[in-house]
Design a protein around this motif. Structure first.
Motif, PDB file in Angstrom:
ATOM      1  N   THR A  28       2.732  32.441  13.972  1.00 50.22           N
ATOM      2  CA  THR A  28       2.717  33.341  14.628  1.00 50.22           C
ATOM      3  C   THR A  28       4.041  34.441  14.361  1.00 50.22           C
ATOM      4  OG1 THR A  28       2.206  32.044  16.712  1.00 50.22           O
ATOM      5  CG2 THR A  28       2.941  34.191  17.053  1.00 50.22           C
ATOM      6  N   ILE A  44       0.866  38.219  16.879  1.00 56.39           N
ATOM      7  CA  ILE A  44      -0.234  37.638  15.854  1.00 56.39           C
ATOM      8  C   ILE A  44      -0.028  36.363  15.283  1.00 56.39           C
ATOM      9  CG2 ILE A  44      -1.404  38.356  13.929  1.00 56.39           C
ATOM     10  CD1 ILE A  44      -1.310  40.957  14.130  1.00 56.39           C
ATOM     11  N   HIS A  46      -1.464  34.611  12.487  1.00 52.51           N
ATOM     12  CA  HIS A  46      -2.349  34.528  11.341  1.00 52.51           C
ATOM     13  C   HIS A  46      -1.615  34.380  10.002  1.00 52.51           C
ATOM     14  CE1 HIS A  46      -5.110  36.678   8.257  1.00 52.51           C
ATOM     15  NE2 HIS A  46      -5.960  36.450   9.138  1.00 52.51           N
ATOM     16  N   ALA A  49      -0.235  37.678   8.859  1.00 53.83           N
ATOM     17  CA  ALA A  49       0.277  38.315  10.157  1.00 53.83           C
ATOM     18  C   ALA A  49       1.262  39.488   9.552  1.00 53.83           C
ATOM     19  CB  ALA A  49       1.022  37.468  10.953  1.00 53.83           C
TER      20      ALA A  49
END
Length: 302
Positions: A28, A44, A46, A49
């Motif tokens: 995160t 986010i 990803h 990110a």
């Protein structure tokens, strides 16, 4: 001096509570910055990110170049200064169209042409006084959304008019960031630009818990949320003269509601509706306005 701290406190406390209630996984990434003068954050989960949040931050900066009243080179500032703007950005037209729909649904209570009134109050209170009834009446003559004309070629204001989109633009920016991120395949994100837009649930599948400053919590997933308060921002140091001005009377909204929270498919819509709701006399009037805009819901009224 004009007091903007309480509005920011409401935004910050809600955002921090939502984040604190969410255990962050290792993947995160949290970006924090400023959007239209308010603290903004994007959370986010990803592998890419950091790069994605940079793109989102660039999008926020681009949109500020359209909507900011504090930048003389923004599209909105140039429109206000000249009274017209040729070849307006598409996002400005889109926001004006959304404002028009809320103006109609609220019986004219949401009216971006209150900017001359807002400027009058800000100027007088910054100088240590207050506007007179005669000054309010003069400024009120410039307030009339129906006199604003816009199409793909030009936006035109009536003489003396100016717009503020501060009651809708923070939410609108959250929506545009959501579009950008969804196009990149992301669907588990909480966007906070002072208003909230949740793309999907949290990484663990649970809704994003947004805790309200006045108490209570709203679970958010694939939905947007905005809160407004008549005294969320005040012109006076004592915190008694609120920033939401009634386009019918020229006077601040009464401190009837401590907090109005509305959810909608879009944050811009929720933002504008929560602003207008502060001018409504009761929950029945709020619900009637929401009933004219499908997908909107009153979540909290205190």
């Amino acid at each position: 001096m004009t007091n903007f701290n309480r509005r920011r406190f409401l935004s910050i406390s809600a955002g921090i509570a939502a984040l604190a209630a969410t255990p962050l996984r290792a993947a995160t990434h949290v970006w924090q910055g400023i959007a239209l003068g308010a603290r903004a954050r994007i959370v986010i989960d990803h592998p890419q990110a950091e790069a994605i949040t940079r793109a989102a931050a660039a999008e926020i900066a681009r949109l500020e170049g359209i909507f900011s009243l504090n930048r003389s080179d923004s599209a909105l500032a140039r429109l206000n200064a000249a009274g017209s703007l040729s070849e307006p950005p598409f996002e400005l037209l889109e926001c004006l169209a959304q404002a028009d729909s809320v103006h109609a649904a609220t019986g004219g209570l949401f009216d971006p042409t209150v900017q001359p009134l807002w400027a009058l109050y800000a100027t007088r209170f910054s100088a240590g006084g207050a506007p007179t009834e005669a000054e309010i009446a003069t400024a009120l003559q410039k307030v009339d959304w129906t006199k604003v004309a816009y199409d793909s070629r030009r936006v035109t204001l009536a003489p003396g008019q100016a717009l503020t989109l501060n009651g809708i633009a923070q939410g609108f920016i959250a929506d545009k960031v959501a579009v950008l991120l969804r196009e990149r395949g992301l669907d588990r994100i909480l966007i906070d630009t002072g208003e909230f837009h949740a793309l999907g649930p949290q990484p663990d599948g649970k809704p994003w818990p947004v805790q309200l400053a006045s108490g209570g919590e709203v679970d958010l997933a694939d939905r947007a949320l905005a809160s407004s308060s008549a005294l969320g921002t005040t012109f006076d140091a004592a915190g008694r003269v609120g920033h939401i001005l009634d386009p019918r009377t020229g006077h601040p909204a009464p401190a009837r509601w401590q907090l109005v929270t509305i959810t909608a498919p879009e944050a811009g819509l929720a933002d504008a509706l929560s602003t207008a709701a502060c001018l409504m006399p009761n929950d029945s009037a709020i619900l009637a306005a929401l009933g004219r805009l499908p997908g909107t819901r009153l979540e909290h009224l205190a």
